[in-house]
Every structure is written in structure tokens, then in C-alpha cells.
Motif scaffolding. Structure first.
Motif, PDB file in Angstrom:
ATOM      1  N   TRP A 234      70.693  37.036  33.667  1.00  0.00           N
ATOM      2  CA  TRP A 234      70.830  38.266  34.521  1.00  0.00           C
ATOM      3  C   TRP A 234      70.348  39.302  33.264  1.00  0.00           C
ATOM      4  O   TRP A 234      70.183  38.913  32.239  1.00  0.00           O
ATOM      5  CB  TRP A 234      71.978  38.456  35.233  1.00  0.00           C
ATOM      6  CG  TRP A 234      73.055  38.517  34.448  1.00  0.00           C
ATOM      7  CD1 TRP A 234      73.600  37.616  33.853  1.00  0.00           C
ATOM      8  CD2 TRP A 234      74.029  39.541  34.240  1.00  0.00           C
ATOM      9  NE1 TRP A 234      74.988  37.792  33.440  1.00  0.00           N
ATOM     10  CE2 TRP A 234      75.191  39.226  33.542  1.00  0.00           C
ATOM     11  CE3 TRP A 234      74.063  41.040  34.466  1.00  0.00           C
ATOM     12  CZ2 TRP A 234      76.220  40.082  33.366  1.00  0.00           C
ATOM     13  CZ3 TRP A 234      74.784  41.807  34.190  1.00  0.00           C
ATOM     14  CH2 TRP A 234      76.141  41.415  33.453  1.00  0.00           C
ATOM     15  N   GLN A 235      70.216  40.591  33.852  1.00  0.00           N
ATOM     16  CA  GLN A 235      69.912  41.624  32.993  1.00  0.00           C
ATOM     17  C   GLN A 235      70.821  43.030  33.446  1.00  0.00           C
ATOM     18  O   GLN A 235      71.491  42.969  34.384  1.00  0.00           O
ATOM     19  CB  GLN A 235      68.543  41.874  33.257  1.00  0.00           C
ATOM     20  CG  GLN A 235      67.507  41.038  33.124  1.00  0.00           C
ATOM     21  CD  GLN A 235      66.051  41.664  33.506  1.00  0.00           C
ATOM     22  OE1 GLN A 235      65.952  41.985  34.778  1.00  0.00           O
ATOM     23  NE2 GLN A 235      65.250  41.718  32.536  1.00  0.00           N
ATOM     24  N   THR A 236      70.757  44.148  32.435  1.00  0.00           N
ATOM     25  CA  THR A 236      71.373  45.263  32.803  1.00  0.00           C
ATOM     26  C   THR A 236      70.877  45.659  34.265  1.00  0.00           C
ATOM     27  O   THR A 236      71.655  46.158  34.939  1.00  0.00           O
ATOM     28  CB  THR A 236      70.843  46.161  31.659  1.00  0.00           C
ATOM     29  OG1 THR A 236      71.321  45.585  30.360  1.00  0.00           O
ATOM     30  CG2 THR A 236      71.712  47.587  31.727  1.00  0.00           C
ATOM     31  N   GLU A 237      69.812  45.606  34.155  1.00  0.00           N
ATOM     32  CA  GLU A 237      69.110  46.021  35.478  1.00  0.00           C
ATOM     33  C   GLU A 237      69.362  45.355  36.826  1.00  0.00           C
ATOM     34  O   GLU A 237      69.314  45.678  37.972  1.00  0.00           O
ATOM     35  CB  GLU A 237      67.349  45.940  35.408  1.00  0.00           C
ATOM     36  CG  GLU A 237      66.811  46.719  34.309  1.00  0.00           C
ATOM     37  CD  GLU A 237      66.743  45.983  32.852  1.00  0.00           C
ATOM     38  OE1 GLU A 237      67.674  44.917  32.869  1.00  0.00           O
ATOM     39  OE2 GLU A 237      66.191  46.327  32.107  1.00  0.00           O
ATOM     40  N   THR A 238      69.772  43.976  36.648  1.00  0.00           N
ATOM     41  CA  THR A 238      70.155  43.344  37.883  1.00  0.00           C
ATOM     42  C   THR A 238      71.623  43.487  38.278  1.00  0.00           C
ATOM     43  O   THR A 238      71.961  43.001  39.418  1.00  0.00           O
ATOM     44  CB  THR A 238      69.790  41.799  37.848  1.00  0.00           C
ATOM     45  OG1 THR A 238      70.826  41.106  36.850  1.00  0.00           O
ATOM     46  CG2 THR A 238      68.429  41.297  37.325  1.00  0.00           C
TER      47      THR A 238
ATOM     48  N   GLY B 149      62.010  33.243  27.630  1.00  0.00           N
ATOM     49  CA  GLY B 149      62.231  34.443  26.641  1.00  0.00           C
ATOM     50  C   GLY B 149      61.197  35.602  27.186  1.00  0.00           C
ATOM     51  O   GLY B 149      60.749  35.467  28.291  1.00  0.00           O
ATOM     52  N   ARG B 150      61.466  36.552  26.533  1.00  0.00           N
ATOM     53  CA  ARG B 150      60.558  37.884  26.980  1.00  0.00           C
ATOM     54  C   ARG B 150      59.285  37.587  26.878  1.00  0.00           C
ATOM     55  O   ARG B 150      58.984  36.953  25.856  1.00  0.00           O
ATOM     56  CB  ARG B 150      61.177  38.789  26.092  1.00  0.00           C
ATOM     57  CG  ARG B 150      62.106  39.829  26.018  1.00  0.00           C
ATOM     58  CD  ARG B 150      62.480  40.295  24.889  1.00  0.00           C
ATOM     59  NE  ARG B 150      63.868  40.106  24.621  1.00  0.00           N
ATOM     60  CZ  ARG B 150      64.790  40.805  25.223  1.00  0.00           C
ATOM     61  NH1 ARG B 150      64.490  41.574  26.223  1.00  0.00           N
ATOM     62  NH2 ARG B 150      66.132  40.678  24.837  1.00  0.00           N
ATOM     63  N   VAL B 151      58.486  38.049  27.607  1.00  0.00           N
ATOM     64  CA  VAL B 151      57.073  38.077  27.826  1.00  0.00           C
ATOM     65  C   VAL B 151      56.561  38.743  26.608  1.00  0.00           C
ATOM     66  O   VAL B 151      55.386  38.203  25.867  1.00  0.00           O
ATOM     67  CB  VAL B 151      56.374  38.675  28.905  1.00  0.00           C
ATOM     68  CG1 VAL B 151      56.565  37.966  30.195  1.00  0.00           C
ATOM     69  CG2 VAL B 151      56.645  40.073  29.060  1.00  0.00           C
TER      70      VAL B 151
END
Ligand code: ATP
Ligand code: MG
Length: 666
Positions: free
Chosen positions: A425-429, A534-536
């Protein structure tokens, strides 16, 4: 904990087994036991999310579960009214008033521990809320919190929530600059900070850094200073300015005060969180009261299996979203006991976490792969000295966990009796998105698992077309969810640009045309399990082949003798980019050419010759953010002999120069 006589046999079994069933002892008592939940949620979407809202106490019921009239500005539980602090405190008083809400394990070791019952926490939060009001904080004023893991941090967060003032927590480890940037971006006129804190037993000045940051804030501010050191006589001769007061002074006169929780709209902002800044300029992620709290609570219950009688331990920092959702809001909303650890895992010794778990009989441990790899590097004798049998569930977050570390965690910490949830997950989710449900889902080390019920996650190619199992593509979320960010603070345009523009028809009003893009690469297998690559922007392009850094790193940390690795692309005349591998060796292993060769062979075997590192650079440490993430951007700068980018959010800025010297000396 695990019988040493069984060692080799067990080792062999773990090596063969790539799928682990939930331990029966766990499954029998899990909060979620029925696999039909996936189907039910899909059929019943979006109303399925009433299950999350039902975990909260609403002052007024919502009239719509989801308002998707103007995507991507979705609204959840609209019309509903509630207060987050009332949900985390007041409603538990009757039944659990005398039970521990927070177990704070402070520094210096054994001297500074403190239990806050729900009753006590409620009282402290009320007093703090009254004091903040006196300071002038009104509803919707953003209050910045710049504090380490001391009890006043969650107390002031909840006090803010009580009076409807959004908080913006800035990692204590961040620089003065980072503080100023965030206060300016959020137009925040209030700062709550502290005089200092302890690290490995030594007092550390914090207020000088805060005060320095304040000189760059472009508007007037009021500052409240929690005295963490002063009462112990550890003093940095701070002189408070006219616009600074101590927390104690501010609280004086508010003893026993009660403040009615302000009625908040479900969609009113609960907090702002600036992302850790592994990449580019920090983004002010806005989370709301109803959807976020419902999401944090539901995932705490379904994934972390939190029950009121638990003593739940998340070792993250509250200055990171993990601490917001899974130390403070989720656990307290469920009325459990949440632990808060101020110190480091290696002080006074490398068994500190195991000592704490044993002493408090912690039931869950939620930590990060980088921490697990450190534990592995230190050796299994540290956990082996402690009784960890109180643990029921283990979790990880922050980056993919490589299978070797997963298995180590499973065996040496969980004693093979605890499921592991690898949560993407992410800060945004706002909360967890991809992970197994621990009582019903088989675990596959290295793969986070399927999306949670009710989530529409798909792996797509650059054109947005769904791709098949086994191929690397891009992670997308195709339907909204309650915990999602609502926008980037004061910047709707950047919100669309950062997260939606890539795969959406931005002129459409039809929610089906809107796709959330987390900017991570991933692949999916035949069972629908997702491996995050990983990040794009962490993809390396070697001779036209796109390689995920995390996949190569996972291969490298699979080599015996390697504790941790970071891989970046360096310019290469022929290949375009070449793989540079930065490697930390495990305790007891030398930095030899033999190990270098084994690393290269290991990558060759796992991925292919194309991914073979051009250079293997041994280093004692890697540059990391406060949340424990490797700053690949800086390593890239070094590989390409470029000027170093911003290092202000680093936990250990000094290592960058060390590595630079090693590489240039090579
Ligand atoms: P910034 O967005 O400022 O660059 P950040 O992305 O590191 O910082 P977070 O929101 O804390 O900030 O981290 C989310 C990212 O962490 C995800 O997008 C993903 O890349 C990675 N991540 C988190 N959990 C996992 C996991 N279980 N498996 C793989 N990757 C993960
Ligand atoms: Mg991110």
C-alpha cells in the motif's frame, strides 16, 4: 523457540516449499474465516464497504456509500457525521476504560515506560484539545507535529481530531528545511514539537532544528514545545521565543477539562501527510475522516487480525503513514492495546524488540523488510533467547520482502505458527490494498498476494491493456476505495496528473474511465497473486530490456552472505544502462571477490545474463529515508558521477559520501 535439533530438516522443508498454508491454530480464531468474502464484496460493490463503516460510531448516518459523480474526486459515506477521536477513545470508555490503550516503551531503557489506559488517554487528549483551542487553533486549521515517538505525538494528533483541526505530522528525523517546506505548503500556523529526545541513550537536540526551520516559514506561527529532556535535566540551553510556549504551560489550567468532540463531516479532512519523498517534491496527501478511518479500522481487523484483547505492536514511526493507520487510528478505533516504541532495535542490544515482545506478550508484529534483513544479519541467536510464543501474526510493509528474509521471519520470529501478511500500500491509499487475508489465504514468499476483497486491481501494459500472468507490467486500481486520498492539498491539478492522467480519460465523467496509477510495476500469477516489482522510475533499461530493480535485489539478497542490496542503473556506452549493485554483507562474511562472483552468478541464474551486475560495490550501509527506504536516486547519482540530489530526508546522510569515496576509489 524453534528446536535447534530440528534445524537442517526444517531448513530443507522451507527451501522446497513455496506456498505456505495459514497455520491451523491461527485460522481457527481469525477475524475473517470465510473465503466467500471475495465474491460477496465483488457482487455487492460499493455497498460492501458498509462493512468498514459499520466498525465506526456515526453521529449521523451517511446517506450514500459512494458518490462518484465527479471522478476522480470521489466521496465516501457522504452525509455521515462522526469524530475520529470519539471513535478512538470515548466509545471505548465504558467497557475498556481501565484497559491499556497505549503501551509506551520509552528511553532510557526501563525508566521511561508508561501505560495509558483508555481513560487516561481520553483525559490527556481532552486537556490537549482544550489547550490547543486556547492557543487559537480552530476547526480546519492545519497543525504541524514535529515529534519523535513520544506519547504527546498521538495525544496531540487525537486532540487535533477532536477539535476538527487536521494534523500534518513531519518525521522528527527530517531536516529543518523539510519542516519549513511542509509548513509553508500546508499554510500551517501551529507547530507542536519537543526540546529533544533520546537516541541510544544519548540526548539529542530537536528544538534547535525546529526553530531553524521556523525561520524559513513565510507566515506567523505559534509553537508549543513538549519538554521531553528538560525534566531529566538534559538541557540544551534553549531559550523560548515570544511565540513559543511549553506544552506544560499551555496545559496548565486545563486539568480535567473536557472538550466535546466536534461533529465532522465524513469528507472533512482528518490529516495531511507529505509523502516521504523518496522521489521528487513532497506531495500533501489529503485524507478524510470517514473513509480513511473506516479503511484503517477494517484493514486492521481483517488483515492484522486485531482484537480488543490484543497487545499489538507495529514498529514503524508515527511520522510515516504506517504509524498513522496502524499504530494510532486503526488499532485505537478497534479498542485494542497499541504499542509505541521510542528506541531503536539495537539498543541496548540487538534483541531489544524480542525483549519487548516477550515482556509485553505482544500478539502481532508489523514491521518492514529492511528491519527483517537487519535482524537476519545480526543473527538468529538474538530472537532465540526470548519467548516469542505470544505472537500470533507477523506483517511487513514498505517494499517487497525477498523470500529468504520472509522464510527467516516465518521461522525465527513466528516459530512457523504465525501467518505473514506482506502488505502492499502507499501513503496515498490510506491503508492496505494487496495482501493475503491471514486466516484464509495461502502465502507465497515474495508475493504480496491478491488484492483485498472489493478492490479492482489490474496489471496493465503501457497502453492500459490488461496483461497475462507472468509478464511484468504496471499496477493499477480501477475502482475507488474508501481509504483513498481525496486530492493533493491545494493542488487538484497535480492530483490528477500524478495519479490518474496516465490511464484515464481525463475529460470523462464516467468513473469507468478513471484508473488510479500508483506508479509501481508488478506482475500477477495464475492464482491472482501480485508481485510488486518496484517503482516505475526504478526500472533499468539494459540493451533495451527493462529490468525491475526489486527483482534483481531480491536475487542478490538470496545469495548466502548478503544482508541487503540496492541496485541502480549507471550509464553504459554500449548497453545504455548497466546494473550497479550496492551490497551489504551478512555478519561473519567477508567482502571478497568470491562473494562478488557468487552474486553475479546468483543474478544470472535467477533472472538471466542480461541482469548481471556490471559492478558489485560493497558498502557498510545504504542511504535510507527515515521510513527505511533505500534512496536509489542518490546511488544513481553516484554511479553516474553526478552531483548528489537532495539529501534532506535521509536518516543517514553521511553514508552517501562514504559510498562515493568507495566507488571513486574502485
Ligand atoms: P514517495 O512517494 O514520496 O516517493 P514512498 O513511495 O516511498 O515515497 P510510501 O507511500 O511510504 O512512500 O511508500 C509506498 C511505496 O512503497 C509503494 O508505492 C511501493 O513502491 C512500496 N511498497 C510498500 N509496501 C510494499 C510491499 N509490501 N511490497 C512491495 N512494495 C511495497
Ligand atoms: Mg510513493
Amino acid at each position: 523457540m524453534s528446536d535447534p535439533d530440528e534445524g537442517p530438516e526444517l531448513e530443507a522443508r522451507l527451501a522446497e516449499q513455496d506456498v505456505f498454508e495459514p497455520p491451523a491454530s491461527f485460522a481457527d480464531q481469525a477475524n475473517v474465516t470465510d473465503p466467500a468474502i471475495y465474491e460477496e464484496f465483488e457482487e455487492n460493490w460499493p455497498d460492501c464497504w458498509e462493512a468498514a463503516a459499520d466498525l465506526l460510531e456515526w453521529e449521523e448516518p451517511y446517506d450514500r456509500v459512494l458518490d462518484d459523480d465527479s471522478p476522480p474526486f470521489y466521496e465516501w459515506f457522504t452525509g455521515g457525521k462522526l469524530n475520529a477521536s470519539a471513535n478512538c477513545l470515548d466509545r471505548h470508555l465504558e467497557e475498556r476504560g481501565d484497559e491499556a490503550a497505549i503501551e509506551w516503551v520509552g528511553e532510557p531503557v526501563d525508566e521511561a515506560n508508561r501505560t495509558y489506559t483508555y481513560e487516561e488517554l481520553h483525559r490527556e487528549v481532552n486537556e490537549a484539545a482544550a489547550a490547543l483551542r486556547e492557543l487559537g487553533v480552530g476547526e480546519d486549521d492545519v497543525v504541524t507535529l514535529y515529534m519523535p515517538m513520544i506519547p504527546e505525538l498521538p495525544i496531540v494528533m487525537l486532540a487535533c481530531a477532536r477539535i476538527g483541526a487536521p494534523h500534518s505530522v513531519v518525521f522528527a528525523g527530517f531536516s529543518a528545511d523539510a519542516l519549513a517546506t511542509r509548513m509553508n505548503a500546508a499554510d500551517s500556523e501551529y507547530l507542536v514539537t519537543c526540546d529533544g529526545y533520546y537516541r541510544r541513550g544519548d540526548p539529542l537536540d530537536h528544538l534547535s532544528k525546529a526553530t531553524e526551520g521556523l525561520t524559513d516559514v513565510d507566515h506567523g506561527t505559534e509553537t508549543v514545545v513538549v519538554e521531553r529532556l528538560a525534566p531529566n535535566g538534559d538541557d540544551f540551553d534553549h531559550e523560548l521565543a515570544a511565540d513559543q510556549t511549553t506544552y506544560d504551560d499551555l496545559l496548565a489550567g486545563h486539568e480535567g477539562a473536557t472538550v466535546d468532540p466536534v461533529t465532522r463531516d465524513a469528507e472533512d479532512m482528518l490529516f495531511l501527510m507529505y509523502t516521504s519523498g523518496t522521489t521528487g517534491k513532497p506531495k500533501g496527501v489529503k485524507h478524510t475522516t470517514g473513509g480513511y478511518l473506516a479503511w484503517a479500522s477494517w484493514t486492521s481487523q481483517a488483515v492484522l487480525d486485531v482484537k480488543p484483547e490484543d497487545t499489538y505492536f507495529c514498529s514503524a514511526d508515527i511520522g510515516w503513514i504506517t504509524g498513522h493507520s496502524y499504530i494510532v487510528y486503526g488499532p485505537l478505533a478497534l479498542g485494542t492495546t497499541t504499542m509505541m516504541y521510542e528506541g531503536t532495535p539495537d539498543h541496548p542490544d540487538r534483541d531489544r524488540l524480542w525483549e519487548i515482545i516477550e515482556e509485553y506478550e505482544a500478539t502481532q508484529l508489523y514491521t518492514a523488510p529492511t528491519a527483517i534483513r537487519a535482524f537476519m544479519k545480526w543473527g538468529e541467536e538474538y530472537p532465540a533467547d526470548h519467548d516469542l510464543s505470544s505472537l500470533r501474526l507477523l506483517g511487513t510493509v514498505g517494499e517487497p520482502i525477498n523470500p529468504r528474509a520472509w522464510k527467516w521471519y516465518y521461522k525465527h520470529i513466528g516459530g512457523e505458527e504465525c501467518p505473514i501478511v506482506d502488505t502492499w500500500w502507499q501513503t496515498e491509499t490510506g491503508g492496505m490494498m494487496i495482501t493475503t487475508l491471514p486466516g484464509i489465504g495461502d502465502m507465497k514468499p515474495g508475493s504480496a498476494g491478491p488484492p483485498l476483497p472489493g478492490l479492482d486491481v489490474r496489471i496493465v501494459d503501457t497502453a492500459g491493456e490488461e496483461i497475462g500472468a507472468g509478464e511484468a507490467g504496471y499496477l493499477t486500481v480501477q475502482k475507488p476505495w474508501p481509504g483513498m486520498l481525496r486530492t493533493l492539498y491545494n493542488n487538484d491539478e497535480r492530483y490528477i496528473e500524478e495519479y490518474w492522467a496516465e490511464y484515464s480519460d481525463v475529460d470523462s465523467d464516467d468513473p469507468d474511465d478513471w484508473v488510479y496509477f500508483p506508479e509501481d510495476g508488478a506482475k500477477i500469477d495464475d492464482d491472482g497473486y501480485i508481485t510488486v516489482l518496484g517503482r516505475v522510475d526504478d526500472v533499468i533499461n539494459v540493451s533495451g530490456h527493462r529490468l525491475g530493480t526489486m527483482e534483481i535485489e531480491s536475487a542478490i539478497v538470496g545469495v548466502e552472505g548478503v544482508a541487503e542490496a540496492a541496485v541502480v542503473g549507471g550509464e553504459h556506452e554500449i548497453k545504455g544502462e548497466a546494473v550497479y549493485a550496492y551490497v551489504i554483507t551478512e555478519e561473519g562474511y567477508e567482502e571478497t571477490d568470491d562473494l562478488r562472483q557468487r552474486i553475479i552468478d546468483g543474478v544470472n541464474e535467477a533472472i538471466g545474463p542480461i541482469a548481471k551486475p556490471e559492478q558489485v560495490i560493497f558498502t557498510p550501509e545504504l542511504p535510507k529515508t527515515r521510513s527505511g527506504k533505500i534512496m536509489r536516486r542518490l546511488l544513481e547519482n553516484i554511479a553516474n558521477e553526478e552531483e548528489l540530489g537532495n539529501t534532506s530526508t535521509l536518516r543517514n546522510p553521511e553514508v552517501v559520501e562514504d559510498i562515493q569515496r568507495t566507488v571513486q576509489g574502485d
